[in-house]
Design a protein around this motif. Structure first.
Motif, PDB file in Angstrom:
ATOM      1  N   SER A   8     -85.052 -42.342   3.149  1.00 60.84           N
ATOM      2  CA  SER A   8     -83.747 -42.599   2.272  1.00 60.84           C
ATOM      3  C   SER A   8     -83.309 -43.909   2.856  1.00 60.84           C
ATOM      4  O   SER A   8     -83.671 -44.406   4.020  1.00 60.84           O
ATOM      5  CB  SER A   8     -82.537 -41.555   2.627  1.00 60.84           C
ATOM      6  N   PHE A   9     -82.301 -44.521   2.156  1.00 63.80           N
ATOM      7  CA  PHE A   9     -81.863 -46.104   2.475  1.00 63.80           C
ATOM      8  C   PHE A   9     -80.514 -45.929   2.492  1.00 63.80           C
ATOM      9  O   PHE A   9     -79.897 -45.266   1.613  1.00 63.80           O
ATOM     10  CB  PHE A   9     -82.499 -46.802   1.712  1.00 63.80           C
ATOM     11  N   THR A  10     -79.644 -46.460   3.643  1.00 63.66           N
ATOM     12  CA  THR A  10     -78.395 -46.257   3.659  1.00 63.66           C
ATOM     13  C   THR A  10     -77.476 -47.456   3.285  1.00 63.66           C
ATOM     14  O   THR A  10     -76.257 -47.379   3.062  1.00 63.66           O
ATOM     15  CB  THR A  10     -78.293 -45.885   5.127  1.00 63.66           C
ATOM     16  N   ASP A  11     -78.070 -48.544   2.960  1.00 61.57           N
ATOM     17  CA  ASP A  11     -77.249 -49.844   2.518  1.00 61.57           C
ATOM     18  C   ASP A  11     -77.510 -50.161   1.011  1.00 61.57           C
ATOM     19  O   ASP A  11     -78.352 -50.903   0.573  1.00 61.57           O
ATOM     20  CB  ASP A  11     -77.791 -50.836   3.359  1.00 61.57           C
ATOM     21  N   PRO A  12     -76.779 -49.567   0.140  1.00 66.89           N
ATOM     22  CA  PRO A  12     -76.712 -49.813  -1.091  1.00 66.89           C
ATOM     23  C   PRO A  12     -76.522 -51.414  -1.673  1.00 66.89           C
ATOM     24  O   PRO A  12     -77.104 -51.767  -2.689  1.00 66.89           O
ATOM     25  CB  PRO A  12     -75.384 -49.297  -1.948  1.00 66.89           C
ATOM     26  N   GLU A  17     -83.242 -55.261  -3.039  1.00 66.40           N
ATOM     27  CA  GLU A  17     -84.007 -56.300  -2.390  1.00 66.40           C
ATOM     28  C   GLU A  17     -85.075 -55.425  -1.603  1.00 66.40           C
ATOM     29  O   GLU A  17     -86.447 -55.937  -1.363  1.00 66.40           O
ATOM     30  CB  GLU A  17     -82.982 -57.126  -1.323  1.00 66.40           C
ATOM     31  N   TRP A  18     -84.916 -54.463  -1.157  1.00 69.57           N
ATOM     32  CA  TRP A  18     -85.656 -53.534  -0.332  1.00 69.57           C
ATOM     33  C   TRP A  18     -86.684 -52.880  -1.310  1.00 69.57           C
ATOM     34  O   TRP A  18     -87.883 -53.021  -0.833  1.00 69.57           O
ATOM     35  CB  TRP A  18     -85.062 -52.443   0.465  1.00 69.57           C
ATOM     36  N   ASN A  19     -86.138 -52.417  -2.273  1.00 68.20           N
ATOM     37  CA  ASN A  19     -87.047 -52.052  -3.207  1.00 68.20           C
ATOM     38  C   ASN A  19     -87.914 -52.837  -3.693  1.00 68.20           C
ATOM     39  O   ASN A  19     -89.123 -52.603  -4.247  1.00 68.20           O
ATOM     40  CB  ASN A  19     -86.260 -51.069  -4.559  1.00 68.20           C
ATOM     41  N   ALA A  20     -87.606 -53.990  -4.093  1.00 66.58           N
ATOM     42  CA  ALA A  20     -88.429 -55.273  -4.535  1.00 66.58           C
ATOM     43  C   ALA A  20     -89.553 -55.427  -3.636  1.00 66.58           C
ATOM     44  O   ALA A  20     -90.690 -55.530  -3.754  1.00 66.58           O
ATOM     45  CB  ALA A  20     -87.640 -56.384  -4.834  1.00 66.58           C
ATOM     46  N   PHE A  21     -89.143 -55.520  -2.295  1.00 62.85           N
ATOM     47  CA  PHE A  21     -90.106 -55.684  -1.281  1.00 62.85           C
ATOM     48  C   PHE A  21     -91.146 -54.695  -1.272  1.00 62.85           C
ATOM     49  O   PHE A  21     -92.365 -54.960  -1.220  1.00 62.85           O
ATOM     50  CB  PHE A  21     -89.483 -55.887   0.259  1.00 62.85           C
ATOM     51  N   TYR A  22     -90.778 -53.273  -1.136  1.00 60.32           N
ATOM     52  CA  TYR A  22     -91.661 -52.241  -1.118  1.00 60.32           C
ATOM     53  C   TYR A  22     -92.702 -52.166  -2.330  1.00 60.32           C
ATOM     54  O   TYR A  22     -93.861 -52.113  -2.087  1.00 60.32           O
ATOM     55  CB  TYR A  22     -91.039 -51.074  -1.079  1.00 60.32           C
ATOM     56  N   SER A  23     -92.027 -52.358  -3.428  1.00 60.39           N
ATOM     57  CA  SER A  23     -92.809 -52.202  -4.767  1.00 60.39           C
ATOM     58  C   SER A  23     -93.639 -53.438  -4.936  1.00 60.39           C
ATOM     59  O   SER A  23     -94.978 -53.327  -5.446  1.00 60.39           O
ATOM     60  CB  SER A  23     -92.075 -52.019  -5.875  1.00 60.39           C
ATOM     61  N   ASN A  24     -93.262 -54.657  -4.549  1.00 58.35           N
ATOM     62  CA  ASN A  24     -93.897 -55.890  -4.928  1.00 58.35           C
ATOM     63  C   ASN A  24     -94.654 -56.464  -3.864  1.00 58.35           C
ATOM     64  O   ASN A  24     -95.680 -57.349  -4.124  1.00 58.35           O
ATOM     65  CB  ASN A  24     -92.965 -56.846  -5.607  1.00 58.35           C
ATOM     66  N   GLU A  25     -94.550 -56.181  -2.546  1.00 55.42           N
ATOM     67  CA  GLU A  25     -95.247 -56.469  -1.578  1.00 55.42           C
ATOM     68  C   GLU A  25     -95.967 -55.365  -0.722  1.00 55.42           C
ATOM     69  O   GLU A  25     -97.323 -55.553  -0.625  1.00 55.42           O
ATOM     70  CB  GLU A  25     -94.267 -57.524  -0.632  1.00 55.42           C
ATOM     71  N   TYR A  54     -86.826 -41.650  -1.456  1.00 56.46           N
ATOM     72  CA  TYR A  54     -87.841 -42.294  -2.026  1.00 56.46           C
ATOM     73  C   TYR A  54     -88.962 -41.811  -1.404  1.00 56.46           C
ATOM     74  O   TYR A  54     -89.421 -41.193  -0.265  1.00 56.46           O
ATOM     75  CB  TYR A  54     -87.845 -43.925  -1.362  1.00 56.46           C
ATOM     76  N   LEU A  55     -90.051 -41.612  -2.071  1.00 54.58           N
ATOM     77  CA  LEU A  55     -91.503 -41.113  -1.910  1.00 54.58           C
ATOM     78  C   LEU A  55     -92.606 -42.034  -2.357  1.00 54.58           C
ATOM     79  O   LEU A  55     -92.532 -42.535  -3.438  1.00 54.58           O
ATOM     80  CB  LEU A  55     -91.488 -39.565  -2.605  1.00 54.58           C
ATOM     81  N   ALA A  56     -93.387 -42.322  -1.253  1.00 59.20           N
ATOM     82  CA  ALA A  56     -94.458 -43.115  -1.658  1.00 59.20           C
ATOM     83  C   ALA A  56     -95.875 -42.041  -1.360  1.00 59.20           C
ATOM     84  O   ALA A  56     -95.865 -41.442  -0.610  1.00 59.20           O
ATOM     85  CB  ALA A  56     -94.779 -44.431  -0.883  1.00 59.20           C
ATOM     86  N   ILE A  57     -96.585 -42.059  -2.411  1.00 56.01           N
ATOM     87  CA  ILE A  57     -97.985 -41.211  -2.228  1.00 56.01           C
ATOM     88  C   ILE A  57     -99.029 -41.935  -2.735  1.00 56.01           C
ATOM     89  O   ILE A  57     -99.271 -42.939  -3.606  1.00 56.01           O
ATOM     90  CB  ILE A  57     -97.647 -40.088  -3.689  1.00 56.01           C
ATOM     91  N   HIS A  58    -100.053 -42.129  -1.663  1.00 51.65           N
ATOM     92  CA  HIS A  58    -101.128 -42.820  -1.652  1.00 51.65           C
ATOM     93  C   HIS A  58    -102.594 -41.669  -1.438  1.00 51.65           C
ATOM     94  O   HIS A  58    -102.562 -40.837  -0.763  1.00 51.65           O
ATOM     95  CB  HIS A  58    -101.186 -43.552  -0.295  1.00 51.65           C
TER      96      HIS A  58
END
Length: 176
Positions: A8-12, A17-25, A54-58
């Motif tokens: 989970s992420f605590t800073d709305p 920005e965090w989602n962009a980093f995770y998804s795009n980088e 959030y959940l990432a499945i690899h």
């Protein structure tokens, strides 16, 4: 085998920005690592309050990939900036599924950590995963992929089922 990363992420104010980093980088870097076959992210839509947002499945070829030099050097960037904002974080490796299916934008990923009974009762084909490495949290999982949820699915949350929406397409390596 399946490698999951949940948090989970605590800073709305920093979440976009965090989602962009995770998804795009992060995800493209991971899928470039030898042995990562598929990667896809999800966000909790409905479910129990204690579930990670959030959940990432690899899909990975084997556990050793997470110890490889390729993973350490190319595994997707530095989380130090985000670490204070990440909670409920855990990673697990599951057996039982060779290649995780793609979940399209018009589908939902249904997950139960209790049993597959509620999902089977609605007629879903259920994937069973058993933890074999890392945090092993939870030890067992039952997953199903759904298009439109049937009217009879209104009780899924009460049955402990979480509903996740894809945050983009599944990335696949050339060897997937």
């Amino acid at each position: 085998m399946i490698y999951t990363v949940e948090c989970s992420f605590t800073d709305p104010s920093a979440e976009d920005e965090w989602n962009a980093f995770y998804s795009n980088e992060k995800l493209p870097a991971l899928i470039s690592v030898r042995g990562f076959l598929t990667s896809q992210r999800f966000k909790l839509s409905e479910g129990i309050l204690s579930a990670p947002t959030y959940l990432a499945i690899h899909t990975i070829a084997n556990e050793g990939i997470l110890e490889s030099m390729d993973y350490r050097q190319n595994g997707g960037g530095n989380f130090a900036k985000w670490q204070p904002m990440i909670t409920n974080w855990h990673r697990s490796i599951y057996g039982g599924v060779d290649l995780f299916p793609n979940v399209t934008n018009d589908q939902r990923l249904l997950i139960s950590n209790e049993s597959g009974d509620a999902l089977r009762a609605l007629g879903f084909q259920v994937l069973y995963l058993c933890a074999i490495g890392l945090d092993r949290t939870p030890m067992e999982r039952w997953m199903a992929i759904s298009g439109n949820l049937p009217d009879s699915a209104h009780h899924l949350k009460a049955d402990g089922v979480c509903i996740y929406v894809p945050m983009g397409r599944q990335l696949q390596s050339d060897s997937a």
